[in-house]
Design an enzyme around this catalytic site. Structure first.
Site, PDB file in Angstrom:
ATOM      1  N   LYS A 279     -16.660  10.622   3.179  1.00 30.56           N
ATOM      2  CA  LYS A 279     -16.230  11.271   1.942  1.00 30.56           C
ATOM      3  C   LYS A 279     -17.255  12.312   1.514  1.00 30.56           C
ATOM      4  O   LYS A 279     -18.432  12.205   1.880  1.00 30.56           O
ATOM      5  CB  LYS A 279     -16.133  10.212   0.821  1.00 30.56           C
ATOM      6  CG  LYS A 279     -14.923   9.302   0.919  1.00 30.56           C
ATOM      7  CD  LYS A 279     -14.876   8.357  -0.269  1.00 30.56           C
ATOM      8  CE  LYS A 279     -13.686   7.420  -0.177  1.00 30.56           C
ATOM      9  NZ  LYS A 279     -12.395   8.105  -0.321  1.00 30.56           N
ATOM     10  N   ARG A 353      -5.710  -0.132   3.588  1.00 27.23           N
ATOM     11  CA  ARG A 353      -4.500  -0.656   4.230  1.00 27.23           C
ATOM     12  C   ARG A 353      -4.846  -1.464   5.475  1.00 27.23           C
ATOM     13  O   ARG A 353      -4.123  -2.373   5.857  1.00 27.23           O
ATOM     14  CB  ARG A 353      -3.541   0.507   4.527  1.00 27.23           C
ATOM     15  CG  ARG A 353      -4.076   1.524   5.463  1.00 27.23           C
ATOM     16  CD  ARG A 353      -3.322   2.869   5.408  1.00 27.23           C
ATOM     17  NE  ARG A 353      -3.733   3.695   4.276  1.00 27.23           N
ATOM     18  CZ  ARG A 353      -3.233   4.890   4.008  1.00 27.23           C
ATOM     19  NH1 ARG A 353      -2.270   5.400   4.762  1.00 27.23           N
ATOM     20  NH2 ARG A 353      -3.662   5.580   2.971  1.00 27.23           N
TER      21      ARG A 353
HETATM   22  N1  BES Z   1     -10.565   3.969  -1.947  1.00 24.72           N
HETATM   23  C1  BES Z   1      -9.912   5.159  -1.544  1.00 24.72           C
HETATM   24  C2  BES Z   1      -8.872   5.606  -2.570  1.00 24.72           C
HETATM   25  C3  BES Z   1      -9.410   6.287  -3.792  1.00 24.72           C
HETATM   26  C4  BES Z   1      -9.954   7.547  -3.727  1.00 24.72           C
HETATM   27  C5  BES Z   1      -9.271   5.692  -5.004  1.00 24.72           C
HETATM   28  C6  BES Z   1     -10.392   8.163  -4.882  1.00 24.72           C
HETATM   29  C7  BES Z   1      -9.685   6.301  -6.156  1.00 24.72           C
HETATM   30  C8  BES Z   1     -10.259   7.546  -6.096  1.00 24.72           C
HETATM   31  C9  BES Z   1      -9.188   4.935  -0.227  1.00 24.72           C
HETATM   32  O1  BES Z   1      -9.795   4.085   0.655  1.00 24.72           O
HETATM   33  C10 BES Z   1      -9.116   6.263   0.432  1.00 24.72           C
HETATM   34  O2  BES Z   1     -10.150   6.790   0.751  1.00 24.72           O
HETATM   35  N2  BES Z   1      -7.916   6.783   0.608  1.00 24.72           N
HETATM   36  C11 BES Z   1      -7.752   8.068   1.188  1.00 24.72           C
HETATM   37  C12 BES Z   1      -6.564   7.988   2.093  1.00 24.72           C
HETATM   38  C13 BES Z   1      -6.396   9.187   2.984  1.00 24.72           C
HETATM   39  C14 BES Z   1      -7.533   9.277   3.973  1.00 24.72           C
HETATM   40  C15 BES Z   1      -5.075   9.082   3.707  1.00 24.72           C
HETATM   41  C16 BES Z   1      -7.509   9.057   0.056  1.00 24.72           C
HETATM   42  O3  BES Z   1      -6.867   8.716  -0.930  1.00 24.72           O
HETATM   43  O4  BES Z   1      -8.009  10.174   0.171  1.00 24.72           O
HETATM   44 MN    MN Z   2     -11.238   5.073   1.834  1.00 22.86          MN
END
Ligand code: BES
Ligand code: MN
Ligand code: ZN
Length: 500
Positions: A279, A353
């Site tokens: 990230k 997931r």
């Molecule tokens: N924990 C995150 C989701 C999230 C991101 C919650 C920002 C709250 C704020 C999750 O694991 C994630 O990183 N999801 C990705 C999915 C994507 C790679 C398909 C996302 O939401 O960017």
């Molecule tokens: Mn994630």
């Protein structure tokens, strides 16, 4: 904060009540609530309103000091338009009371707001809203500060004035409200803890302590057992981390032995760096909140255990860290889930997931009445719904409308709302993989929906709902902190189930 209930009548008049402060209502037309009228000696409250010092708009307040009478102060609280006091009006009034009480120069107070004036809500609702607002106002996340936050003074003993007709009922509602507040506190505290303290092991220890305190069954599986269960998807997420993964199972068996349990499954990523699909750095600290699904399960168990709810409930928490390292899972890796379905991991940041799918397969063994998973699953859900509503997903084939409606109603009743999103076959196309049974991402369009569609493939043996709490579990910015959501929604859902 200590709460008690008191009913008033002609013999036991509110004017005789001794307190540092009594909070009473005033409407926008200048009309006083019944309790306010009873305290309007020498028309002093009427005079204060006539002076224009308080409009009666919801959430406005005026603190009056008295030289006579048994209450040292009267707090006038605006409730809005008398003919249409809304949820939001009453919540604003309750929060205003809490704000004033937090710094009051007295430690005991009586809340004599009218609990029966809110449109479409009963007195239980208003009473609970009041208690939760007071508890929210004294919550502090300063355990790790060497100098504690201010406001340790203020009101600590609160009496709620209720109609005599609902005295017994009000007592029961109070016990439930305090249990709910305690559950929300636990959920918030776990969420706010830093990720170097709140590790998977810490969550497991917390579950065990909860188990001891409330006589819950608690079991914790470690890596070896997860390998034996063939949880290849869950285990792939923990590859890059030095923290051992844990799989927590909690049992509150308050129902009949033969009754099928409600199963709650909470995402417990104690820190989500994204893994090799790293990230961006800015704001990454907030990914300590990626275990808020797990925290909401623990908080809900804290609440229902204290309530001694007559229902069988099982909580399941897959928990680990998502870290990059030489041993971390790579984009392109293919893993085999416990269900046997193979997964092409195209993005290691779609890890929630991957841990949930194995937990959702594991819970088949409980022959559940229904399964609800709770997860900070997608940023896309925040884009879709903002920070007000949790995303609610169930199958849209008509078989799940009753479950969806139960959860929506529980959210409405507890000021912890959800909004239903679609899961349709058409979206499943986006999860096609050339090399495995399924890919773990479906591209940007409808990101929260394709995430739910992924989970759906592992839930076909029972009725299931998914709550995406990415937008509702915590607040960013100056007010950064966990909200305790969706503990109110879940607890209310279970309370309603226990009634039927
Ligand atoms: N924990 C995150 C989701 C999230 C991101 C919650 C920002 C709250 C704020 C999750 O694991 C994630 O990183 N999801 C990705 C999915 C994507 C790679 C398909 C996302 O939401 O960017
Ligand atoms: Mn994630
Ligand atoms: Zn995550």
């Amino acid at each position: 904060m200590d709460f008690s209930i008191k009913a008033f009548n002609a013999k036991n008049a509110i004017a005789q009540h001794k307190a540092g402060c009594i909070a009473v209502g005033v409407f926008e037309n200048g009309k006083l609530s019944a309790a306010a009228k009873a305290l309007d000696e020498k028309a002093s409250l009427t005079a204060a309103i006539k002076s224009g010092d308080i409009s009666g708009k919801a959430g406005t307040t005026l603190l009056l000091h008295r030289t006579s009478g048994n209450a040292k102060r009267i707090l006038l609280v605006g409730l809005g338009n008398e003919s249409e006091v809304s949820d939001r009006n009453f919540i604003a009034a309750a929060q205003a009371v809490a704000r004033v009480f937090a710094t009051l120069g007295s430690n005991d107070a009586l809340v004599a707001l009218p609990f029966d004036v809110v449109q479409g809500r009963d007195a239980d609702w208003a009473q609970r809203t009041m208690v939760l607002a007071l508890r929210e106002s004294i919550y502090r996340a300063d355990a790790l500060k060497s100098k504690k936050d201010e406001n340790r003074n203020g009101v600590t003993k609160v009496t709620l004035a209720v109609d005599e007709s609902r005295l017994a009922h009000a007592r029961k509602t109070l016990v439930q409200s305090v249990a709910l507040a305690n559950g929300m506190d636990l959920s918030k505290t776990l969420g706010n803890l830093p990720p170097n303290i709140c590790t998977p092991t810490y969550l497991a220890t917390t579950a065990k302590q909860l188990g001891k305190e409330f006589k819950l069954g608690v079991e914790v599986l470690d890596r070896k057992q997860l390998e034996a269960l063939k949880m290849g998807s869950f285990l792939s997420v923990t590859n890059g981390s030095d923290q051992p993964p844990k799989f927590i199972i909690l049992r509150h068996m308050g129902g009949k032995a033969k009754d099928a349990p409600v199963v709650l499954v909470g995402k417990g990523i104690t820190f989500d760096t994204g893994g090799i699909s790293l990230k961006p750095g800015s704001g990454m600290d907030e990914m300590k909140y990626d275990m808020c699904g797990a925290a909401s399960v623990l908080g809900t168990f804290r609440a229902i255990a204290e309530m001694q709810l007559n229902l069988n409930v099982i909580g399941v928490i897959p928990t680990c860290e998502n870290m990059p390292s030489g041993s971390a899972t790579r984009p392109g890796d293919i893993v085999t889930s416990m269900s046997g379905q193979t997964i092409e991991i195209l993005n290691t940041d779609a890890e929630g997931r991957l841990i949930l799918c194995d937990a959702l397969t594991y819970v088949e063994r409980f022959k559940p009445a229904c399964v609800v998973d709770i997860a900070t699953l997608t940023g896309a859900c925040v884009t879709a719904l903002g920070h007000h509503n949790t995303g609610l997903f169930t199958r849209h084939d008509g078989t799940h409308d009753a479950l969806a409606n139960e959860l929506l109603a529980a959210g409405k009743a507890s000021n912890d709302t959800a909004w239903r999103m679609p899961i349709e076959e058409a979206y499943q196309e986006q999860l096609k993989s050339n090399f495995a049974d399924i890919a773990n991402i479906g591209g940007p369009p409808g990101g929260s929906i394709t995430a739910a569609c992924f989970l759906e493939r592992f839930t076909r043996k029972y009725s299931w709902a998914h709550l995406d709490i990415a937008g509702t579990a915590w607040k960013s910015g100056a007010a950064k902190g966990a909200t305790g959501r969706p503990v109110p929604l879940l607890t209310t859902f279970l309370l309603e189930r226990a009634k039927n």
